[in-house]
Enzyme design. Sequence first.
Site, short mmCIF file in Angstrom:
data_model
loop_
_atom_site.label_atom_id
_atom_site.label_comp_id
_atom_site.label_asym_id
_atom_site.label_seq_id
_atom_site.Cartn_x
_atom_site.Cartn_y
_atom_site.Cartn_z
N HIS A 1 15.87 6.75 -20.82
CA HIS A 1 14.99 6.80 -21.98
C HIS A 1 15.06 8.20 -22.59
O HIS A 1 14.10 8.95 -22.55
CB HIS A 1 13.56 6.42 -21.59
CG HIS A 1 13.47 5.08 -20.90
ND1 HIS A 1 12.38 4.67 -20.19
CD2 HIS A 1 14.35 4.07 -20.83
CE1 HIS A 1 12.60 3.45 -19.70
NE2 HIS A 1 13.81 3.08 -20.08
C1 LIG Z 1 19.93 0.97 -16.63
C2 LIG Z 1 19.06 0.90 -17.85
C3 LIG Z 1 17.84 0.23 -17.82
C4 LIG Z 1 17.04 0.18 -18.96
N1 LIG Z 1 15.88 -0.54 -18.91
C5 LIG Z 1 15.08 -0.57 -20.00
C6 LIG Z 1 13.87 -1.34 -20.00
O1 LIG Z 1 13.56 -2.04 -19.05
N2 LIG Z 1 13.08 -1.29 -21.09
C7 LIG Z 1 13.40 -0.56 -22.20
O2 LIG Z 1 12.61 -0.54 -23.15
N3 LIG Z 1 14.56 0.12 -22.24
C8 LIG Z 1 15.41 0.14 -21.19
N4 LIG Z 1 16.60 0.81 -21.25
C9 LIG Z 1 16.96 1.47 -22.53
C10 LIG Z 1 17.62 0.49 -23.50
O3 LIG Z 1 18.76 -0.06 -22.94
C11 LIG Z 1 17.94 1.24 -24.80
O4 LIG Z 1 16.70 1.68 -25.35
C12 LIG Z 1 18.62 0.39 -25.86
O5 LIG Z 1 19.78 -0.24 -25.38
C13 LIG Z 1 18.98 1.31 -27.04
O6 LIG Z 1 19.59 0.60 -28.08
P1 LIG Z 1 20.64 1.37 -29.02
O7 LIG Z 1 21.14 0.39 -29.99
O8 LIG Z 1 20.02 2.63 -29.50
O9 LIG Z 1 21.81 1.81 -28.00
P2 LIG Z 1 22.79 0.90 -27.13
O10 LIG Z 1 22.20 -0.44 -26.93
O11 LIG Z 1 23.19 1.67 -25.94
O12 LIG Z 1 24.07 0.74 -28.08
C14 LIG Z 1 24.81 1.86 -28.51
C15 LIG Z 1 26.28 1.46 -28.64
O13 LIG Z 1 26.98 2.46 -29.39
C16 LIG Z 1 28.25 2.68 -28.81
N5 LIG Z 1 28.73 4.02 -29.23
C17 LIG Z 1 28.26 5.22 -28.85
N6 LIG Z 1 28.92 6.22 -29.49
C18 LIG Z 1 29.83 5.62 -30.29
C19 LIG Z 1 30.82 6.12 -31.20
N7 LIG Z 1 30.96 7.43 -31.43
N8 LIG Z 1 31.63 5.22 -31.84
C20 LIG Z 1 31.47 3.87 -31.63
N9 LIG Z 1 30.54 3.36 -30.78
C21 LIG Z 1 29.72 4.22 -30.13
C22 LIG Z 1 28.00 2.54 -27.32
O14 LIG Z 1 29.21 2.26 -26.62
C23 LIG Z 1 26.98 1.39 -27.28
O15 LIG Z 1 27.62 0.15 -27.15
C24 LIG Z 1 17.44 0.86 -20.14
C25 LIG Z 1 18.68 1.52 -20.18
C26 LIG Z 1 19.49 1.54 -19.05
C27 LIG Z 1 20.81 2.21 -19.13
#
Ligand SMILES: Cc1cc2nc3c(=O)[nH]c(=O)nc-3n(C[C@H](O)[C@H](O)[C@H](O)COP(=O)(O)OP(=O)(O)OC[C@H]3O[C@@H](n4cnc5c(N)ncnc54)[C@H](O)[C@@H]3O)c2cc1C
Length: 587
Positions: free
Chosen positions: A515
Site C-alpha cells: 500500500h
Molecule cells: C500481495 C498484495 C496484496 C494486496 N491486497 C490488497 C487488499 O487486500 N486490499 C486492497 O485494497 N489492496 C490490496 N493490494 C493493493 C492493490 O493490489 C492495488 O491497490 C491495486 O492493484 C492498484 O491498482 P493500480 O491500477 O494502481 O496498479 P496495478 O493493479 O498494479 O496495475 C499497474 C500495471 O501497470 C503496469 N506498469 C507499470 N509500469 C509500467 C510501464 N512503465 N509501462 C507499462 N506498464 C507498466 C504494471 O505491470 C501493472 O500491470 C495488494 C497488493 C499486493 C501486491
Amino acid sequence: MARKLPRKDVVIVGLGWTGSILAYEMAKAGLDVVAIERGPWRDTATDFPPAYAQDELRYAVRLDLFLRPQQDTLTFRNNASQSALPIRSFSGFLPGNGVGGAGVHWNGQTWRFLPTDFKLRSHLEERYGKDALPGDMTIQDWPVSYDELEPYYDRFEKLCGTSGKAGNLKGTVQPGGNPFEGWRSSDYPNPPLKQGLAATLFAEAARKTGHTPFPQPASNMSEAYTNPLGVKLGQCTYCGFCERFGCGNYAKSSPQTCVLPALMRFPNFSAQTDSEVTKINLDSTGKRATGVTYVDTSGVEWEQPADIVLVCAFSLFNVRLMLLSGIGKPYDGATGQGVVGRNYAYQTTSGVSLILKDKILNPFIATGAHGMIIDDYNGDNFDHSGLGFVGGGYMGAGQTGARPISTRPVPEGTPKWGAAWKKATAETYQSAFNLSTHGSSYSYQDCYLDLDPTYKDRLGRPLMRMTFDFHDNELKMSAYLTARLAEIARAMDPVEMKASPRKGPYNVNIYQTTHNTGGTVMGADPANSVVNRYCQSWDVHNVFVPGGASVFPQNHGYNPTDTVGALAYWTADAIKNRYLKNPGPLV
Ligand SMILES: Cc1cc2nc3c(=O)[nH]c(=O)nc-3n(C[C@H](O)[C@H](O)[C@H](O)COP(=O)(O)OP(=O)(O)OC[C@H]3O[C@@H](n4cnc5c(N)ncnc54)[C@H](O)[C@@H]3O)c2cc1C
Ligand code: SF4
C-alpha cells in the site's frame, strides 16, 4: 530512433485495476484505445488453473507473478543522511507485473475511507487545535469529499461483487455492519463470507470488551455473482491461496474476472503487452502530451501518438514516469519545494499472536479478505485528546490462509529445528492464529520519492529513490492500537500470547503491505499537488493519473483499492462528460 505507430485517441500506461477500468470506460465511449502493459498477458483459465494455481513455493515464496528487480527496481534509504541502495529482491512490498497488475494477487480487502479522512487536516485542526499536529506533518485535505465519491465506491464494489454487510444505509446505522463507516447508497452486492472459528471467537471477545465487530468487506465471492458488465464470478471455496496467487475459481475480483472479458469485445480496444512505457512525450510548449514512447522485449523502441495519456502504472511507477517525463516540478525533501514525489506514505501494521487451549481452528480454510474486524480505533473514530498522536486503524482476526511452508507457529522457547520443533509445529498449527492492526501512515516533509543520482536501470534511466521511515506519531499510534488489541486477545483466554507493536526503523526487507501511496498527490492547489480533483495534471492537461494510490495526499487506516477503483470511475466520468467536450484544464 523510435518507430512511429498510428495515432490513438487514448493511450493507457499499465493494464491493472485502474488501467482496465479506464480502458473499458473509454472504449465504451467510442474512443480508439490502446493499453501498453510492461508484463505478460494473463488469463484465469491458462495462467491460474486450479491444477497448479495453489503452488505455495512458486507463487508465495518465489513470487512468480510479481515484478523482478532486474526488470525495474528502486533504491531505498530511511533518511537523507544515508546513501540509498538498490532493492535487489522485493520483499517489503511486492509490485505487480503483467495484465491485471497487483489486482491478480491482491487479497480482496475492500474498504472505503471515512468521511473525515477526506478533510483530514481541517477536521483534526478543528477538533484538537493546530498545535496537535507535528510541524513536519504534511497531511492535507483531499479535493474531493466522501459524498462526491460515494456513487463511485458503490460502482467499484458492484463491479467486484464485494461481500459484506452495510453498517450505514443512507444515514441509518445497520445492526451487524460497521457503525463507523460513511453512509452507503446501497448494501454490498453479496452477503458476507462465512466466518471461521478464530474470527468467531475474536468477535465474541470484542463484544464482551465493549466493541462492535463486523465481517470484513471482501471482494471474494460469498455467492456466484454476475457484475454490471455481464461478467460471471464463481463462489469462493475458501481455499486459502489468495494473496500472492491468481484465483483459479473465478471467485476473487480482479481485472481478469471482472473487466477483461467485457473489455476484449470492443474492436476499438487493443493491448500491447511485454512493453514498458519509458516516457510521456510532450510537444514544444511542454504543456501538451503527444503520446508515449515504449520499448518491447527485443529492445525495439516505439512511439505511440495519442490525444490523451492515462497513467495507470501503480502508484510507485506513476511517480517515476512523471519524474522521467518532466511533468510537474520534482519535490526536494531538503527545502520542501516541488510536488512530484511529495507525501510518499505507507501503512503502519502490527500484530498479536495467540495460542488457544484445545481448539481446532482449521486455519487453512480461508480467503484473502474474510475475518471479523472492529473499527473503533480507526481514523478519528475515538477521542485522541491527550494520547500524543493522531490517526488509527482497523483491527481483527483475518484468516488469509495458513499455508504449509509459511505457517509454522510454535510456542516460545521451542528449538528452531529438529524433532522438538517438528513436534511443536504439529501440536500448535491448529490452535494458533494472529490478530492484526492495519493503521494509517500520515505524510511528512522528509518522506518522499525522487530520482536516484547514482543508480540506473537496464535502459540507462535513473532509478527512483524512496526515502521513508516511521515517525513517532505512527509508532505511538501502533503502540496504542496494539495494546487495545491485546486487551481483546486476553479476553480469549490464550495459553500464550505475544503483542508486537510496530517499531522503527522501517525495514524494506520485511513484508508489511503493498500500500505505497502519494507522490502524484491530488489537491486543490498546484503548489502542493500534482493533479487536480479530477486526477488531471495541473501542468499538462491531457495527462491524467486516474486513481492510482499515488494521488492519495496521505494514507488512511484502510487498504487502498476501493478508493483507487472509485477514483478511476470518478476520473473516467470527468473525461467522458467534460474533458472530451472541451479539452483543457478542468479546474
Ligand atoms: C500481495 C498484495 C496484496 C494486496 N491486497 C490488497 C487488499 O487486500 N486490499 C486492497 O485494497 N489492496 C490490496 N493490494 C493493493 C492493490 O493490489 C492495488 O491497490 C491495486 O492493484 C492498484 O491498482 P493500480 O491500477 O494502481 O496498479 P496495478 O493493479 O498494479 O496495475 C499497474 C500495471 O501497470 C503496469 N506498469 C507499470 N509500469 C509500467 C510501464 N512503465 N509501462 C507499462 N506498464 C507498466 C504494471 O505491470 C501493472 O500491470 C495488494 C497488493 C499486493 C501486491
Ligand atoms: S480463497 Fe476464494 S477467492 Fe481466494 S483464491 Fe481461493 S477460491 Fe479464490
